[in-house]
Design an enzyme around this catalytic site. Structure first.
Site, PDB file in Angstrom:
ATOM      1  CE  LYS A 117      -3.702   2.495   2.112  1.00 43.70           C
ATOM      2  NZ  LYS A 117      -3.927   3.160   3.406  1.00 43.70           N
ATOM      3  N   GLY A 140      -8.860   9.842   9.338  1.00 39.56           N
ATOM      4  CA  GLY A 140      -9.205  10.019  10.742  1.00 39.56           C
ATOM      5  C   GLY A 140     -10.291  11.046  11.015  1.00 39.56           C
ATOM      6  CB  ALA A 191      -8.696   8.164   4.234  1.00 34.75           C
ATOM      7  N   GLY A 192     -11.525   8.307   5.871  1.00 32.36           N
ATOM      8  CA  GLY A 192     -12.744   9.087   6.026  1.00 32.36           C
ATOM      9  C   GLY A 192     -13.957   8.269   6.420  1.00 32.36           C
ATOM     10  CG  ASN A 210      -6.710   1.613  11.232  1.00 27.52           C
ATOM     11  OD1 ASN A 210      -7.054   1.255  12.347  1.00 27.52           O
ATOM     12  ND2 ASN A 210      -5.436   1.711  10.920  1.00 27.52           N
ATOM     13  CB  THR A 211      -9.787   5.875  12.576  1.00 28.80           C
ATOM     14  OG1 THR A 211      -8.522   6.177  11.992  1.00 28.80           O
ATOM     15  CG2 THR A 211     -10.001   6.726  13.808  1.00 28.80           C
TER      16      THR A 211
END
Lengths: 255, 255, 255, 255
Positions: free
Chosen positions: C97, C158, C184-185, C206-207
């Site tokens: 990645k 995040g 992301a997001g 993830n987050t």
């Protein structure tokens, strides 16, 4: 531009302003003048009838300005009717902004009591401007009950979130035979312009002007934005498109 | 208001306008005048060098207007550099709006070729205004490469969707040391006002004015909206809030 | 459901998960299992090569899981290529990645360096999954350069804001010949479902899982939401309408 | 998961489904089964009392399913009360979905008549589920009048626009002591998941399932999305952030 008529009175300005939250009365006065507004709301409790020297009204009264007392603080139709009568006596006007919000946290309007009070006050000869949710069916019922305008909220008071109720307000504007004034939530000139572009007849702004770093200048910004939005509405806005459309010619440059 | 400076030239107006899609040159001329714009884009292919009588430039040239030729139609950096040189010769200006969009459907810009062309053109003494995605890292690299401004898109060209890239443009504005001009997507005066309220330095509008029912009046609406948004930015806008905050006193009316 | 194929490997799950920010490795392990994910990202710096006992990899390695080392922390293409080579050796996989973000505040990707590194790594036989802005032209160039997928961001890492780049991602999906993975997001299962409904091939989360009150349960929620969104995409979603359409018969009740 | 209780009956599923617009009754039956729904709305007019063989009810009746007749088509409280009584007799249930919409174009609910009918029906022993605007004050009044739930609309019926009334529904959920069911506007599984993530107790979906290319599969997608959203709500969602937060370690890779 077509003029706005409410209660038989003609308004050149489509920006209504409120008088709460200013840090001083002279600052408020400057902002009102800069806004060009001809319709200014006042909460009855803010007016000190015993002390005319320091009266807030001294800073508002002008020939071109229609005072619009509001019933803020009342919890039901009965209190609202009483407040309206006191306001008529105190301010010498039959214009009344009807605000009935039983919940002190979010200050959202009560549809049932608002319709009830509108029916009574309209029969008593008041020019009634009710503050309500963006509820198209309620708007039609208020119109039938004799309201002079409807004042649907764009977003909860003081949130500055703009016109979150846009889809419903579009329906209200389409169906209404009386002026539609967007009240509450207008937090920036771009929000006011958007309301006017949608075809709203006017907007009411208070917090966003009163708490600005420079209220006088912010009032002027709202004045210009309201005029810009109205002008755009009358000029015919284009529609949103799914695909790009070139503004410049698309044949390859070196063909 | 602080003035906008690009390429050593001072601009009183923060509204840039394009010249595509107008139904006639005289109509375009009226709209440009009404807009108050001092920066007007022209696609080279639109200018008929062989027929000076009917030249589009006759309708644009004014002392207070900076012509901004664009490279619309080029597909890579090499073509863009060539087009810029031709434009400099034809229009007598080293200002160049860099548009490199290999895809004819959505007309979205190529970040790689745009950076490459910016590096070359800046070294050749051009005042380069590149049209790009709302990409904060690319903006910094363009700044380092000598771009005079960055021109991130609000939404794809001609969609009139407004500033859908808002969160990214906020970052660009925060980080940029050169003027940020919002290009493409601005479909209504409220969008232009919003861009200015965010702190953008200017906006470029073409389609929304050119295809309006009344382009001259719409141009005036954009002029006012841009001024309103800038004024609001300089006056200090309030923030969005989760809870309602009363503008009127909250003690019960009949207490 | 059609299966997802990347780098010649078939994936039953369209949910990729990251391993950062978990409060403990055992908790992370439970969440990964609950997610059903078959593609798990790991930052090289997090792996302690000297201490195999406590290795994060012990908690991830499963036959059905493809490790996806990322280059987080590199600032340009050269560093990225070096990091990818170290990762290949350390993890025994040619999947990489690619994350190149020079700005430590917003962690946004660099389009120029990412394309450069993709070209080099693809030629070296890596399966390259680049993290990038939602830039349709860049996506096509990455595809031409040999990327295995494109991983446009929904919103800055995040922020949990969802797919703010929706209009651009729709264009990317329409034009892409390689899988599109939203990275992301994604802050809630509804965001993941939305991405899949739009036709994205997978999402990376993830987050939102790692910092949930109950990460294992949240991982399951994301698993279900991704499956729901994909199922809806394959079932054919209805379109948005301007007017209401009754679900119930509209003749008056008492006719 | 905590179970949902309405009118003293416990529901394992938080997905309510409607029966309008399906292309055939067998297709509808499959979709209802796939949805796992235990609360199914039926318009009285759709039921052919004279022809029990071909009755729509044959395709719905199951032990685990609560029939929820609706009053669609009535124009005021009086008609609604009559319709509810007929429905109770016809369907053998005191559950009633109260829909009063005088306007045939947008099918928006009448707040005044809805409150009036709720008061009467609750006293008559009905389990009343009123369909209303996302009006927090009206919701409290309906609760006081004896409503079993409130069913605020996400967007006008059949528009598939999702939860455009989000800010108001958040207030309703915060203040309500009875279940909040989002009705109308839910056009995709992601919308249903979003409603559940916000803390809604259930959602009602009809159009989006009935008109899908594959209604049975779409019903399953909604089932999963509702479960995912509820699970996420119970797992504790993270908040939106202004700044990026790295999931991977941020020290430079080669430090």
């Amino acid at each position: 531009m077509n003029k706005l008529v409410i209660g038989g009175r003609e308004f050149n300005s489509r920006l209504f302003v409120g008088t709460g939250k200013f840090s001083s009365n002279p600052l408020m006065e400057k902002a009102i003048i800069a806004s060009g507004s001809e319709m200014v709301t006042v909460a009855m409790k803010r007016v000190d009838m015993q002390n005319p020297e320091d009266d807030i009204l001294v800073h508002i009264n002008r020939d071109h300005i229609q005072l619009l007392p509001n019933t803020s603080g009342v919890r039901d139709a009965e209190e609202a009717v009483l407040a309206a009568q006191l306001a008529r006596e105190a301010f010498g006007t039959n214009f009344i902004k009807l605000e009935i919000h039983p919940d002190p946290k979010y200050l959202l309007p009560d549809p049932i009591e608002t319709l009830k009070a509108t029916e009574v006050l309209a029969k008593m000869g008041f020019v009634v401007l009710p503050y309500i949710q963006a509820d198209p069916v309620l708007c039609k019922r208020l119109e039938e009950a004799g309201a002079a305008t409807v004042m649907p909220l764009g977003a909860p008071i003081g949130t500055n979130k703009g016109i979150i109720t846009r889809d419903l307000i579009e329906i209200i504007i389409e169906q209404s035979n009386i002026p539609v004034v967007i009240d509450a939530g207008i937090g920036a000139p771009s929000h006011a312009a958007e309301a006017m572009e949608m075809g709203a007849d006017a907007v009411l702004v208070n917090t966003a002007i009163a708490i600005a770093g420079n209220p006088e200048q912010m009032a002027l910004a709202f004045k210009q934005a309201v005029e810009a939005g109205r002008l755009a509405y009358e000029s015919g806005l284009g529609v949103q498109r799914r695909h790009a459309e070139a503004s410049s010619p698309l044949t390859s440059f070196l063909d």
